[in-house]
Scaffold this active site. Sequence first.
Site, PDB file in Angstrom:
ATOM      1  N   HIS A   1       1.827  20.011  22.450  1.00  0.00           N
ATOM      2  CA  HIS A   1       1.558  19.025  21.394  1.00  0.00           C
ATOM      3  C   HIS A   1       0.742  17.837  21.885  1.00  0.00           C
ATOM      4  O   HIS A   1       0.714  16.789  21.246  1.00  0.00           O
ATOM      5  CB  HIS A   1       2.877  18.535  20.775  1.00  0.00           C
ATOM      6  CG  HIS A   1       3.578  19.599  19.965  1.00  0.00           C
ATOM      7  ND1 HIS A   1       4.886  19.531  19.576  1.00  0.00           N
ATOM      8  CD2 HIS A   1       3.109  20.780  19.468  1.00  0.00           C
ATOM      9  CE1 HIS A   1       5.213  20.610  18.881  1.00  0.00           C
ATOM     10  NE2 HIS A   1       4.161  21.394  18.811  1.00  0.00           N
TER      11      HIS A   1
ATOM     12  N   CYS B   1     -16.160  12.775  17.104  1.00  0.00           N
ATOM     13  CA  CYS B   1     -16.960  13.322  18.221  1.00  0.00           C
ATOM     14  C   CYS B   1     -16.081  13.899  19.342  1.00  0.00           C
ATOM     15  O   CYS B   1     -16.601  14.429  20.322  1.00  0.00           O
ATOM     16  CB  CYS B   1     -17.923  12.265  18.769  1.00  0.00           C
ATOM     17  SG  CYS B   1     -17.129  10.920  19.677  1.00  0.00           S
TER      18      CYS B   1
HETATM   19  P1  NAD Z   1      13.749  17.187  17.655  1.00  0.00           P
HETATM   20  O1  NAD Z   1      13.869  15.701  17.481  1.00  0.00           O
HETATM   21  O2  NAD Z   1      13.465  18.004  16.450  1.00  0.00           O
HETATM   22  O3  NAD Z   1      15.106  17.749  18.285  1.00  0.00           O
HETATM   23  C1  NAD Z   1      15.669  17.206  19.462  1.00  0.00           C
HETATM   24  C2  NAD Z   1      17.014  17.880  19.691  1.00  0.00           C
HETATM   25  O4  NAD Z   1      17.517  17.435  20.941  1.00  0.00           O
HETATM   26  C3  NAD Z   1      18.068  17.547  18.642  1.00  0.00           C
HETATM   27  O5  NAD Z   1      18.583  18.745  18.085  1.00  0.00           O
HETATM   28  C4  NAD Z   1      19.140  16.769  19.409  1.00  0.00           C
HETATM   29  O6  NAD Z   1      20.445  17.092  18.983  1.00  0.00           O
HETATM   30  C5  NAD Z   1      18.913  17.230  20.837  1.00  0.00           C
HETATM   31  N1  NAD Z   1      19.245  16.223  21.848  1.00  0.00           N
HETATM   32  C6  NAD Z   1      18.827  14.929  21.901  1.00  0.00           C
HETATM   33  N2  NAD Z   1      19.247  14.336  23.015  1.00  0.00           N
HETATM   34  C7  NAD Z   1      19.994  15.265  23.700  1.00  0.00           C
HETATM   35  C8  NAD Z   1      20.692  15.243  24.933  1.00  0.00           C
HETATM   36  N3  NAD Z   1      20.698  14.159  25.732  1.00  0.00           N
HETATM   37  N4  NAD Z   1      21.353  16.362  25.324  1.00  0.00           N
HETATM   38  C9  NAD Z   1      21.339  17.494  24.530  1.00  0.00           C
HETATM   39  N5  NAD Z   1      20.669  17.566  23.363  1.00  0.00           N
HETATM   40  C10 NAD Z   1      19.996  16.467  22.952  1.00  0.00           C
HETATM   41  O7  NAD Z   1      12.707  17.419  18.808  1.00  0.00           O
HETATM   42  P2  NAD Z   1      11.679  18.634  19.032  1.00  0.00           P
HETATM   43  O8  NAD Z   1      12.326  19.930  18.720  1.00  0.00           O
HETATM   44  O9  NAD Z   1      11.081  18.387  20.365  1.00  0.00           O
HETATM   45  O10 NAD Z   1      10.568  18.416  17.926  1.00  0.00           O
HETATM   46  C11 NAD Z   1      10.077  17.123  17.692  1.00  0.00           C
HETATM   47  C12 NAD Z   1       8.586  16.956  17.795  1.00  0.00           C
HETATM   48  O11 NAD Z   1       8.443  15.572  18.011  1.00  0.00           O
HETATM   49  C13 NAD Z   1       7.937  17.622  18.956  1.00  0.00           C
HETATM   50  O12 NAD Z   1       6.798  18.188  18.486  1.00  0.00           O
HETATM   51  C14 NAD Z   1       7.564  16.497  19.929  1.00  0.00           C
HETATM   52  O13 NAD Z   1       6.171  16.569  20.209  1.00  0.00           O
HETATM   53  C15 NAD Z   1       7.733  15.237  19.168  1.00  0.00           C
HETATM   54  N6  NAD Z   1       8.495  14.171  19.868  1.00  0.00           N
HETATM   55  C16 NAD Z   1       8.261  13.948  21.195  1.00  0.00           C
HETATM   56  C17 NAD Z   1       8.966  12.958  21.853  1.00  0.00           C
HETATM   57  C18 NAD Z   1       8.688  12.757  23.313  1.00  0.00           C
HETATM   58  O14 NAD Z   1       7.581  13.035  23.772  1.00  0.00           O
HETATM   59  N7  NAD Z   1       9.666  12.302  24.096  1.00  0.00           N
HETATM   60  C19 NAD Z   1       9.913  12.184  21.187  1.00  0.00           C
HETATM   61  C20 NAD Z   1      10.114  12.426  19.805  1.00  0.00           C
HETATM   62  C21 NAD Z   1       9.402  13.437  19.172  1.00  0.00           C
END
Ligand code: NAD
Length: 237
Positions: A110, A121
């Site tokens: 991503h 561009c």
């Molecule tokens: P999501 O937010 O959909 O899901 C995250 C999952 O992680 C949740 O189900 C939650 O219960 C679980 N979780 C959170 N902390 C935890 C922990 N300490 N231990 C165990 N489980 C834990 O995230 P996703 O599936 O990655 O999709 C979200 C999209 O958002 C992605 O495309 C990503 O690019 C982006 N995103 C990225 C960041 C980052 O770069 N850190 C942060 C937020 C969102």
Amino acid sequence: MSEAERVTVLTGAGISTDSGIPDFRGPNGVWTRNPEAERMATLQDYLADPEVRRRSWQSRKEHPVWTAEPNAGHRALVDLEKTGKLVAVITQNIDGLHQRAGSTKVIEVHGTVHWVMCMTCETRTPMADQLARVEAGDPDPACTLCGGILKSATISFGQQLDNDVLDAAAQAAMECDLFLAVGSSLTVRPAAGLCDVAVDAGARLVVINAEPTPYDDLAVAVLRDPISEILPALLEV
Ligand code: NAD
């Protein structure tokens, strides 16, 4: 883990929550608390609405990523790479924390918030340079080469993933005998579909996530423990 010879890991926002970066869909997720924030991540709204862009630049400026440090979960994956078993870390995260921790085999499906791309561009510039313009008073900096709209080099909703990057991720999913899905709600396609790719190619799937995912039934094991505790423990086996 001890039986596995080739391990591919898919990570999501949940691996970085212990570094102070909230996820999107967990109980304290950015979108759970403020559904309006989802508009900032939608390409069409971003391109059409200058107000969405201004808010996006403000939120980038204040993003916790600039002060976040890798945690024990990220470091455990560096240790896994040192064993020689790691095929790749495929990450949906845009925070760069895997690389900061020392991982080298990282596939960012991503994109990354550390770079900015011109939507006309396609010139890439460091995020720090553009944030300096925002700090200096430009609420929606334009491309200095062509005047186009600038956006973080991340994949927004409605935006195509890079085909080469996606091919590399699918290849890594097919090459492993153990596929770990870590800290992802596994609801965003095509990234979540990599679990299917791995299982179809014969790998065992292990889901490590606090909340249920649509792939739990396909997994040989589901671990709900906090990632920064369970991942180091698991990789010691
Ligand atoms: P999501 O937010 O959909 O899901 C995250 C999952 O992680 C949740 O189900 C939650 O219960 C679980 N979780 C959170 N902390 C935890 C922990 N300490 N231990 C165990 N489980 C834990 O995230 P996703 O599936 O990655 O999709 C979200 C999209 O958002 C992605 O495309 C990503 O690019 C982006 N995103 C990225 C960041 C980052 O770069 N850190 C942060 C937020 C969102």
